[in-house]
Scaffold this motif. Structure first.
Motif, short mmCIF file in Angstrom:
data_model
loop_
_atom_site.label_atom_id
_atom_site.label_comp_id
_atom_site.label_asym_id
_atom_site.label_seq_id
_atom_site.Cartn_x
_atom_site.Cartn_y
_atom_site.Cartn_z
N TYR A 1 -0.80 8.87 -14.11
CA TYR A 1 -0.22 7.83 -13.25
C TYR A 1 -0.79 6.47 -13.63
CZ TYR A 1 1.27 11.71 -10.22
OH TYR A 1 1.82 12.87 -9.72
N ALA B 1 1.33 8.84 -7.27
CA ALA B 1 2.23 8.31 -8.29
C ALA B 1 2.59 6.86 -8.01
CB ALA B 1 3.50 9.16 -8.38
N THR B 2 2.91 6.56 -6.76
CA THR B 2 3.31 5.19 -6.42
C THR B 2 2.13 4.22 -6.48
OG1 THR B 2 3.05 5.69 -4.06
CG2 THR B 2 5.26 5.90 -4.99
N LEU C 1 1.95 3.95 -11.01
CA LEU C 1 3.08 3.71 -11.90
C LEU C 1 3.77 2.40 -11.57
CD1 LEU C 1 4.59 7.32 -11.91
CD2 LEU C 1 3.17 6.25 -13.69
N LYS C 2 3.93 1.57 -12.56
CA LYS C 2 4.54 0.26 -12.37
C LYS C 2 6.01 0.39 -12.02
CE LYS C 2 5.06 -4.26 -14.60
NZ LYS C 2 4.76 -5.07 -15.81
N ASN C 3 6.41 -0.24 -10.91
CA ASN C 3 7.80 -0.31 -10.46
C ASN C 3 8.43 1.06 -10.20
OD1 ASN C 3 7.69 -3.11 -10.63
ND2 ASN C 3 8.42 -3.13 -12.74
N TYR C 4 7.61 2.05 -9.88
CA TYR C 4 8.13 3.38 -9.55
C TYR C 4 8.65 3.39 -8.12
CZ TYR C 4 8.08 8.46 -8.72
OH TYR C 4 8.42 9.75 -8.40
N THR C 5 9.94 3.63 -7.95
CA THR C 5 10.65 3.62 -6.66
C THR C 5 10.56 2.28 -5.93
OG1 THR C 5 8.86 4.44 -5.22
CG2 THR C 5 10.18 6.10 -6.41
N SER D 1 12.34 10.80 -3.97
CA SER D 1 12.10 9.68 -4.90
C SER D 1 13.23 8.66 -4.84
CB SER D 1 11.92 10.19 -6.33
OG SER D 1 10.79 11.02 -6.42
N SER E 1 -4.02 4.88 -11.12
CA SER E 1 -4.01 5.48 -9.78
C SER E 1 -5.37 6.08 -9.44
CB SER E 1 -2.92 6.55 -9.70
OG SER E 1 -2.93 7.21 -8.44
N ARG F 1 7.81 14.80 -4.14
CA ARG F 1 9.13 14.16 -4.03
C ARG F 1 9.75 14.49 -2.67
NH1 ARG F 1 9.16 12.29 -8.94
NH2 ARG F 1 8.72 13.61 -10.75
#
Length: 286
Positions: A64, A21-22, A25-29, A217, A69, A213
């Motif tokens: 993602y 996911a990281t 995804l843009k700007n995720y966490t 997250s 991703s 998670r």
């Protein structure tokens, strides 16, 4: 690296997995853009280092970053033999033909003729979605056909809530792996005091169990900052150890955007002294 057997798949997998996911995804966490060369190269280097240190479970999804991703994973894992890793992706529940198309696109993104695991990508499975999965010529039938054709070896599902459709997926006997939200804050799937929860049900059916998670997250960290702004302790390692302490979980997924994070997580995974007795933790009497 410490390994486990992923339920009835029989596959030997690393206790920590590389979550995608990281990577997409843009700007995720945190600040990140998969379309920026520097950010992309950092993740690729992290994947290479993870593989070098013994991580062999890699999990991504078509959703993602609209395939971003998967493309990064495909580039980073190119040249690594299929049998050396366990590669998983996901397709969102939709019209069966779209699910098939999603899988075919994922294979192209991942630069593979086949993958180890395709999962129905869910957060909350509504009753309507459940009917679409189980109906004749529905989503499950499409995935079973893909398995018969050798495009995938195993079927699974990911879920973030506990409801009846989730239990139907556990009990239907066609799925091999359940990916579920479980961490210090979200302990609903596992109650060692009452010996209940979906992790017990999945274990009974022989499913491989993967939790997502793992470090909440960032929610636990946000809460700490709210109630104790001056706190400087890094709880990430402790959160990972909490999940790894669960005897029913085979793989804990972690998002890792750079080499330093990979090395820290592998060190935590290999530090058995950090494991805790969850049954003892949940005792209410002394």
């Amino acid at each position: 690296m410490i390994y486990s057997i992923l339920g009835k798949t029989g596959r030997k997998v690393s206790r920590i997995g590389f979550g995608g996911a990281t990577a997409g995804l843009k700007n995720y966490t945190g600040k990140f853009d998969p379309q920026q060369k520097k950010d992309r190269e950092s993740v690729i280097a992290a994947i290479h280092r993870a593989y070098e240190l013994g991580i062999n479970y890699f999990d991504t999804a078509a959703g993602y970053g609209d395939g971003a991703s998967e493309e990064i994973f495909g580039e980073a894992l190119s040249g690594i033999l299929q049998e050396e890793i366990f590669l998983a992706t996901k397709a969102s529940p939709a019209e069966p033909l779209k699910v098939r198309a999603s899988l075919e696109k994922s294979l192209k993104n991942l630069k593979r003729d086949s993958i180890d695991l395709i999962q129905i990508h869910g957060s909350y499975f509504s009753p309507e979605t459940g009917r679409e999965i189980f109906r004749t010529n529905g989503i499950l039938d499409v995935l079973c056909k893909a398995r018969e054709e050798g495009l995938v070896k195993h079927l699974g599902f990911s879920v973030e809530c506990q409801n009846e459709v989730m239990y139907e997926l556990i009990r239907c006997r066609e799925f091999d792996v359940m990916q579920i939200e479980y961490n210090l804050l979200f302990q609903h799937p596992y109650d060692p005091f009452f010996h209940c929860g979906s992790l017990y049900d999945a274990e009974k059916e022989g499913l491989g169990i993967v939790n997502m998670r793992t470090v909440t997250s960032g929610i636990f960290q946000k809460w700490l900052h709210m109630v104790n702004p001056g706190n400087t302790f890094d709880y990430n390692g402790a959160l990972v150890q909490f999940a790894l302490s669960n005897p029913l979980i085979h793989v804990s997924l972690l998002g890792m955007r750079d080499v330093d994070i990979v090395e820290k997580n592998v060190a935590v995974c290999n530090d058995l002294s950090g494991r805790i007795d969850l049954t003892q933790l949940h005792e209410r009497y002394i």
